[in-house]
Structures are given as structure tokens and as C-alpha cells.
Enzyme design. Structure first.
Site, PDB file in Angstrom:
ATOM      1  N   CYS A 120      19.790  24.105-106.038  1.00  0.00           N
ATOM      2  CA  CYS A 120      19.983  24.969-107.211  1.00  0.00           C
ATOM      3  C   CYS A 120      20.722  26.271-106.873  1.00  0.00           C
ATOM      4  CB  CYS A 120      18.636  25.301-107.836  1.00  0.00           C
ATOM      5  SG  CYS A 120      17.506  23.901-107.912  1.00  0.00           S
ATOM      6  N   HIS A 268      21.747  29.175-113.131  1.00  0.00           N
ATOM      7  CA  HIS A 268      21.440  27.769-112.873  1.00  0.00           C
ATOM      8  C   HIS A 268      20.690  27.218-114.090  1.00  0.00           C
ATOM      9  CE1 HIS A 268      19.821  24.099-111.453  1.00  0.00           C
ATOM     10  NE2 HIS A 268      18.603  24.556-111.354  1.00  0.00           N
ATOM     11  N   ASN A 298      19.585  19.141-116.117  1.00  0.00           N
ATOM     12  CA  ASN A 298      19.644  20.030-114.956  1.00  0.00           C
ATOM     13  C   ASN A 298      20.472  19.323-113.883  1.00  0.00           C
ATOM     14  OD1 ASN A 298      19.076  21.148-112.413  1.00  0.00           O
ATOM     15  ND2 ASN A 298      17.010  21.779-113.000  1.00  0.00           N
TER      16      ASN A 298
END
Lengths: 363, 77
Positions: A120, A268, A298
Site C-alpha cells: 500500500c 491509497h 483496493n
């Protein structure tokens, strides 16, 4: 907490690629039931995700994106002298995927290539690392390839991650430019978070075996194997709230910007709930806080460049923008950049269907 | 904040009618109590008390009153 400043490097362009296959979250009602799927969709803001088939690796996505970007930039492949590949889903344990990618892209023998294992936080870490190296004067043009295909190691019966994860690969072109504005970075690590977001098996600590591939009932009735990714969403949330406002404030302070100076905060894309709460906590208006998660999920390290190209393309193509980029998660690891970038090349999103098998010929 | 007002916030979080929760309820008996509700609880505490509680603290809670106990110093009976 480390703070770094880099001078004389500009972002020349960004291109992204996603796998063609799309999974709709509502199709998982059979597994989790209607109420759970509805609540997860409402909370995360995710409706569908592009997911890689068993033939598609992160490097394949990055390869397609790179060819497109170099063409759009009119850069010769031979002019690239640095390739950094940031991913947690490499082609092999060895060699480094950056070397494989270097070969497939046909880059020059003078080009330095290596992998960095981060998720991430990886895009901002990669941007820091590549630009810092280029500032040394050793490189003129660099490529930062960042991405993951985590969906391939998600258990479809683990509701903490099954409906969350999408796949994407990105590439960012960097170039030496004496006129470029300084970039400021704030970076950090808290390794005590190791076990909260982890794929336990497959490395040398716990090699894969018939036992590690067995999916069993775990916490909260989730079904998962040790080869699958595990995420404690509650702990991720707490970590994020404790870390992100501070690292963003540190980057702003170091570069000397206030909130009004920033054109957009590109975070993110963990999930919409976390993002909206962060925006409220940091007092950032919605229009400066792009959320690009509905159709992608994601996408790990690729989520920041994906948000830049899908949400900010028109402005980034036309004029300079003051951006805060902040990645945070697996590790725990986090990094924030304060950069002024644009006008730059933003390539159209590439859609990758199945790619030819790339196993070395002798295997 | 009064405990009564806090309970009303929890009614909303748990998707119950206002005035439903008394505090005595066991979390495991509440169908909606899961990691998503826990996220909502962490956000609620952050919004109302500017305090970030950890997942570990929440995991130790067995009842609604235990949840309220996490911010005991800020809640009056």
C-alpha cells in the site's frame, strides 16, 4: 520518521493497466448472504473489481502499461536507465521481476533494474527511491513500475478481503529536469503490525505445503488457508487513523504548504469508509479528495497512480498541480509525498486480456 | 456526554430504533456486531471524543456497557 527532499526530477507521465476480467461484488451473495454483501458494498464503496486470471502477473500489467507510456511519451526504450519494480506479487521468488521485465521490455544493458517488496505504501516509497537515485546524477530517465495481483491469493470465503481487492499495474516515467519543483517525502515503518496484514506461507519462514494450502475455518467464520492473504480490517483502520494525519501534516509542514495550497490529496484507496473518515478528520473538502474505488476496489500500491489517471487526468495533462500522495498499510509501512507535477502525459487505461505463457522455455 | 446520548448513537450504529439498547446487551447476541460495526464504532469514538481506540481493546468487550467503558472518563451516568 524520515523526511527527505529531492530536487531536479519531474514526473513525465503515468500509464496504468488492469486485467480484462471484472468481478461484481453482488455476485458473492451466494457465499456471504445479501445483508453482508450490501453492508460491505455500502461501507467500502466497491461495486466491482478487475481481477487477474491465473495467467496474468503484475509484471504483465506493467509491461503493457510501459509500452503504451513510452509510445505516448515518444521515448526510446534504449533511453531508460533505471527500472524499479515495486510489488508483493512477483513472477518468481527469483530472479527479480524487474530483471524479467527488463528483458521483456527490451531495455538496454546499461539500465539498472531491481525489485522492492512493498504494498500500500509502495508507490510513494518507489517515487522517493527512484527520484532520490536519479538526483545523484547517475540516471537521466527512470521507470517506476508499481502494482499487485493480490486477488489471486484472496480466499473467496474470507469476507475481510474477498470483496475488497482488485488488481492493477502502473508505470510512472521520471526524468531529470533542472526546472522541476522539489519533492518532499515523509516515510516511516512500524513492524509491530507485521501479522495484521500478511500472507503467512510461501516465503522461507513457512514454505508452501499441502498443509498451507488447506482452507480451514478461521476467526469470525472466515475460511482461508495460509497461502491466502489475511487482513485484520479493524487494526488497519486504527493504524490508519493514528498514522496518516501525522505523516500528511509532516509533509505539508516540510514543504511549507497549508491545506489551501494543495490541489488534491491522493490517498491509497483502502476503502471508502476509511477515506471519508480520514477526509473528515483532516478537514479536507470532498472535491480535493478523489475516491476511485467503485470500479477497481483496493488495488494495493497501484491505487494512487490509478486515482491520478482516472480522476485527475484532465488537469494533470494541462497544468501544474500541488498534490499530496499518501500510501499506508501492509508492514505497517507508510509514506507521504508533497509534489508539484504536470503538465504530464496520462495514457488511456490499458485493458489486458490473457497473455501468452511466459515460463522460461526449459521449465 | 451523557450515557443516554451515547446509547442513542449506538442505537444508530447498530441499526436499532432509538432507545432500544440499554447497555446490558451481550455483543455476541447482536446480529449486526461484526468487524464492519467495529469500524463504525472506532470512527464514532474518534468523532465524538477525538480518541482512537484499538482493535485489541474492542476485542476484549463482551457487552455494550464494555464498549462504553472504553471511554468511561468521558461518559456520565
Amino acid at each position: 520518521m524520515a523526511v527527505a527532499r529531492v530536487s531536479g526530477i519531474r514526473i513525465a507521465g503515468i500509464a496504468n493497466a488492469v486485467p480484462e476480467a471484472v468481478v461484481i461484488n453482488e455476485d458473492s451473495i451466494d457465499i456471504f448472504g445479501e445483508q453482508i454483501v450490501r453492508r460491505i458494498n455500502e461501507t467500502t464503496g466497491i461495486e466491482s473489481r478487475h481481477v487477474a486470471s491465473a495467467e496474468i502477473c503484475t509484471s504483465d500489467l506493467c509491461e503493457v502499461a510501459t509500452h503504451k507510456l513510452l509510445k505516448d511519451l515518444s521515448w526510446e526504450h534504449e533511453s531508460i536507465d533505471l527500472l524499479v519494480f515495486v510489488s508483493q506479487t512477483p513472477d518468481y521468488l527469483l530472479p527479480a521481476t524487474a530483471c524479467s521485465l527488463h528483458g521483456r521490455l527490451g531495455l538496454s544493458p546499461h539500465c539498472v533494474a531491481f525489485d522492492v517488496n512493498l504494498g500500500c505504501s509502495g508507490y510513494v516509497y518507489g517515487l522517493w527511491m527512484a527520484s532520490q537515485l536519479m538526483q545523484s546524477g547517475a540516471f537521466k530517465r527512470g521507470l517506476l513500475a508499481v502494482g499487485d495481483t493480490i486477488s489471486r491469493i484472496v480466499s473467496p470465503e474470507d469476507r475481510a478481503s474477498a470483496l475488497l481487492i482488485g488488481d492493477a499495474g502502473s508505470v510512472t516515467a521520471l526524468e531529470r529536469d533542472d526546472q522541476a519543483s522539489d519533492m518532499v517525502f515523509d516515510l516511516g515503518t512500524d513492524g509491530s503490525g507485521e501479522s495484521n496484514l500478511i500472507v503467512p506461507a510461501g516465503g522461507f519462514r513457512m514454505p508452501t505445503s499441502t498443509r498451507t494450502q488447506e482452507r480451514t475455518v478461521r476467526e469470525k467464520s472466515n475460511i482461508r488457508s495460509d497461502n491466502d492473504v489475511f487482513m485484520d480490517g479493524t487494526k488497519v483502520f486504527t493504524f490508519t487513523l493514528r498514522t496518516v494525519p501525522n505523516t500528511v501534516a509532516s509533509a505539508l509542514d516540510t514543504i511549507g504548504w497549508d491545506m489551501d495550497t494543495v490541489d488534491a490529496f491522493v490517498m491509497h484507496q483502502a476503502n471508502r469508509y476509511i477515506l471519508r473518515h480520514l477526509a473528515k478528520k483532516m478537514d479536507i473538502p470532498e472535491e480535493k479528495f478523489p475516491i476511485c474505488i467503485k470500479d477497481f476496489g483496493n488495488t494495493s500500491g497501484a491505487s494512487i497512480p490509478l486515482t491520478m489517471t482516472e480522476m485527475l487526468a484532465d488537469t494533470l495533462r494541462q497544468k501544474p498541480q500541488n498534490l499530496i500522495l499518501s500510501g499506508f498499510g501492509v508492514g505497517w509501512s507508510w509514506a507521504t509525498a508533497a509534489i508539484t507535477c504536470g503538465p504530464m502525459v496520462i495514457s488511456e487505461l490499458s485493458i489486458v486480456s490473457n497473455v501468452p505463457k511466459k515460463m522460461p522455455a526449459d521449465l | 456526554m451523557s450515557k443516554q446520548k451515547f446509547l442513542l448513537l449506538l442505537d444508530d450504529l447498530f441499526e436499532e430504533d432509538p432507545g432500544t439498547l440499554s447497555g446490558e446487551e451481550r455483543l455476541e447476541d447482536l446480529e449486526i456486531w461484526d468487524s464492519l460495526t467495529a469500524l463504525g464504532f472506532i470512527a464514532l469514538i474518534d468523532d465524538e471524543f477525538n480518541l482512537i481506540i484499538s482493535g485489541d481493546e474492542i476485542e476484549k468487550c463482551l457487552t455494550v456497557n464494555d464498549l462504553i467503558g472504553l471511554v468511561q472518563q468521558d461518559v456520565v451516568e
